[in-house]
Design an enzyme around this catalytic site. Sequence first.
Site, PDB file in Angstrom:
ATOM      1  N   TYR A 142       0.820  -1.219   0.000  1.00 34.62           N
ATOM      2  CA  TYR A 142       0.000   0.000   0.000  1.00 34.62           C
ATOM      3  C   TYR A 142       0.850   1.264   0.000  1.00 34.62           C
ATOM      4  CZ  TYR A 142      -3.980  -3.034   1.109  1.00 34.62           C
ATOM      5  OH  TYR A 142      -4.939  -4.006   1.071  1.00 34.62           O
TER       6      TYR A 142
ATOM      7  N   LYS B 278       3.578 -15.215   1.663  1.00 36.55           N
ATOM      8  CA  LYS B 278       3.591 -16.050   0.460  1.00 36.55           C
ATOM      9  C   LYS B 278       5.047 -16.273   0.053  1.00 36.55           C
ATOM     10  CE  LYS B 278       0.579 -16.920  -2.245  1.00 36.55           C
ATOM     11  NZ  LYS B 278       0.020 -18.272  -2.534  1.00 36.55           N
TER      12      LYS B 278
ATOM     13  N   ASP C 242      -2.677 -17.867   1.584  1.00 38.91           N
ATOM     14  CA  ASP C 242      -3.887 -18.448   0.981  1.00 38.91           C
ATOM     15  C   ASP C 242      -4.388 -19.620   1.823  1.00 38.91           C
ATOM     16  OD1 ASP C 242      -1.496 -19.664   0.215  1.00 38.91           O
ATOM     17  OD2 ASP C 242      -2.256 -20.344  -1.719  1.00 38.91           O
TER      18      ASP C 242
ATOM     19  N   ASP D 176      -5.026  -7.148   5.802  1.00 41.89           N
ATOM     20  CA  ASP D 176      -6.266  -6.451   5.468  1.00 41.89           C
ATOM     21  C   ASP D 176      -7.371  -7.485   5.241  1.00 41.89           C
ATOM     22  OD1 ASP D 176      -8.026  -4.505   4.728  1.00 41.89           O
ATOM     23  OD2 ASP D 176      -6.906  -3.808   2.981  1.00 41.89           O
TER      24      ASP D 176
ATOM     25  N   ASP E   5     -10.389  -9.057   8.133  1.00 40.15           N
ATOM     26  CA  ASP E   5     -11.825  -8.944   7.819  1.00 40.15           C
ATOM     27  C   ASP E   5     -12.475 -10.328   7.815  1.00 40.15           C
ATOM     28  OD1 ASP E   5     -11.891  -6.245   7.642  1.00 40.15           O
ATOM     29  OD2 ASP E   5     -12.560  -6.151   5.557  1.00 40.15           O
TER      30      ASP E   5
END
Length: 370
Positions: A143, A194, A227, A251, A255
């Site tokens: 970001y 990852k 993942d 992020d 959630d």
Amino acid sequence: MPANRSLLVLPGDGIGPEVMGEVRRVIDWMDRRRAVTFDVGEGLVGGAAIDAEGAPLADATMDRAMNADAVLLGAVGGPKWDSLPFAQKPERGLLRLRKEMQLYANLRPAICFEALVDASTLKPEVVSGLDILIVRELTGGVYFGEPRGIETLPDGTRRGVNTQVYTSPEIRRVAAVAFELARKRGNKVCSSEKANVMESGVLWREEVAKLHEESYSDVELTHMYADNCAMQLVRWPKQFDVIVTDNLFGDMLSDEAAMLTGSLGMLPSASLGDIDETGRRKALYEPVHGSAPDIAGEGKANPIATLLSFAMALRYSFDLAEDADLIESAVTKVLGSGIRTADIAAPGATTVSTEAMGEALIRELDEQAA
Ligand code: NAD
């Protein structure tokens, strides 16, 4: 006891002032019944600050935030300010706080209150008793990484670029927060990245493992690809205690974890920065929800997310774990007795107002402290 714990309260917009009003009652209750005194200051942020002070966060408020032991924020934003240019929007006030206080560790607990087990979309046995904490890196990664932007290539095709970038100190400081917190909970950290396809992920894994070996070998550490972590969170979330991950994966994973437990009106968060020379860690506490303009002013908002954010402040900024426990257990009891604001009620069930929920919580606190 002297009023030496400073708390800056920024109610903000929409339902912010309504839910914060109920937290102020609990703060007053603590003053009366627990001899825990706070030096509480109040300021403006977001649209309220734009209207009264011409900017979403005045410099003077920023200074007060820098000097407070903790900041408790309600919510910012609303349709009234939607047409303002991006740089002047209410949300910039919140972003300024996060940036200037250098809040790099975002803590999002996902706790399933027994009385709300049925509100989850997952089976009761999967979420019952759930208590996990996601620690998300908040100031680095894709970001913020450079280069970034959209360009038009000579052949007319457009190209969008963002850069995932982390340095070893950025990884180590957020991992240290996760290890420290795990020691006070279930003593387990799962680090998620990852590393199979990203160099920044390889570095993340290596640095977390190195820090673990150097200083936190008493904590159980596992690594998981992000993942797979997303999948495991819905398959069997109770395998986790603390999950530490980067800004982008955090992020999404935070959630996802939040929704395991039901309503937005129940979810607190904390954002922590570094410990300064006086031994104080900069900290901002806020509910995960926004200003809910659709119900603002109607007395329907659930104040529990903001109250649980205050409980996090008691735990992490003021070292008042017993008082935090008291508040969390009052919430559990009130929910257990069937008292519900509309957002957490079953269809057709009786609901109470924001104020009545606040009153029920104070009654329960009275009972517990008797
Ligand atoms: P929201 O979280 O404000 O509302 C989403 C839905 O959840 C709405 O239906 C709302 O009524 C409900 N809800 C939220 N909190 C609740 C509570 N405590 N009790 C009962 N119901 C609750 O998100 P949104 O509608 O996408 O955004 C509204 C405004 O809030 C926008 O201006 C947005 O930019 C802003 N926002 C601010 C923050 C923040 O201050 N941290 C976060 C998200 C959105």
